[in-house]
Write a protein that holds these residues in place. Structure first.
Motif, PDB file in Angstrom:
ATOM      1  N   THR A  36       0.831  -1.204   0.000  1.00 17.82           N
ATOM      2  CA  THR A  36       0.000   0.000   0.000  1.00 17.82           C
ATOM      3  C   THR A  36       0.868   1.256   0.000  1.00 17.82           C
ATOM      4  O   THR A  36       0.596   2.212  -0.737  1.00 17.82           O
ATOM      5  N   LEU A  37       1.907   1.253   0.813  1.00 16.41           N
ATOM      6  CA  LEU A  37       2.808   2.407   0.827  1.00 16.41           C
ATOM      7  C   LEU A  37       3.539   2.546  -0.498  1.00 16.41           C
ATOM      8  O   LEU A  37       3.847   3.657  -0.931  1.00 16.41           O
ATOM      9  N   ARG A  40       1.053   3.949  -3.158  1.00 14.78           N
ATOM     10  CA  ARG A  40       0.509   5.260  -2.815  1.00 14.78           C
ATOM     11  C   ARG A  40       1.014   6.341  -3.761  1.00 14.78           C
ATOM     12  O   ARG A  40       0.291   7.274  -4.096  1.00 14.78           O
ATOM     13  N   ASN A  41       2.252   6.221  -4.218  1.00 15.34           N
ATOM     14  CA  ASN A  41       2.819   7.217  -5.123  1.00 15.34           C
ATOM     15  C   ASN A  41       2.467   6.939  -6.583  1.00 15.34           C
ATOM     16  O   ASN A  41       2.649   7.808  -7.427  1.00 15.34           O
TER      17      ASN A  41
END
Length: 113
Positions: A36-37, A40-41
């Motif tokens: 997810t991290l 995210r970008n």
């Protein structure tokens, strides 16, 4: 006598598997958090929640597929429990998706809003 009851202290055979299941579930959720991290970008903010939900459903389906391949009943149940937990988490997170987010995901970019 309650003092002589050692069932609370002595480890039984089934407890090792539940510990492994908890560690496996924590590992899968940690991998999902790292993914997810990472995405995210890559995706817009509006598409982040649907992407996470889709990822959880995909991981849950993969886990259920692995459970079907497993031949031992005890491990099969553990894998199905993990798949069900991931699917349940995905369903709970899908409540947070607003309908406008889904429309923006599937709308053509050259159309005026």
């Amino acid at each position: 006598m309650a003092i002589a009851d050692r069932s609370q202290i002595v480890r039984t055979k089934g407890q090792e598997n539940t510990t492994r299941g908890k560690e496996l579930m924590a590992g899968i959720l940690l991998v999902a958090l790292i993914a997810t991290l990472g995405i995210r970008n890559l995706v817009p903010v509006d598409a982040l929640t649907p992407a996470i939900v889709t990822m959880l459903f995909a991981i849950g389906a993969t886990t259920a597929g692995f459970a079907l391949l497993c031949r031992r009943d005890r491990f099969r149940t553990m894998w199905f429990d993990l798949a069900g937990s991931l699917t349940f988490i995905g369903i709970v997170l899908s409540v947070l998706i607003e309908p406008d987010q889904m429309i923006r995901l599937f709308a053509l970019s050259d159309q005026p809003e």
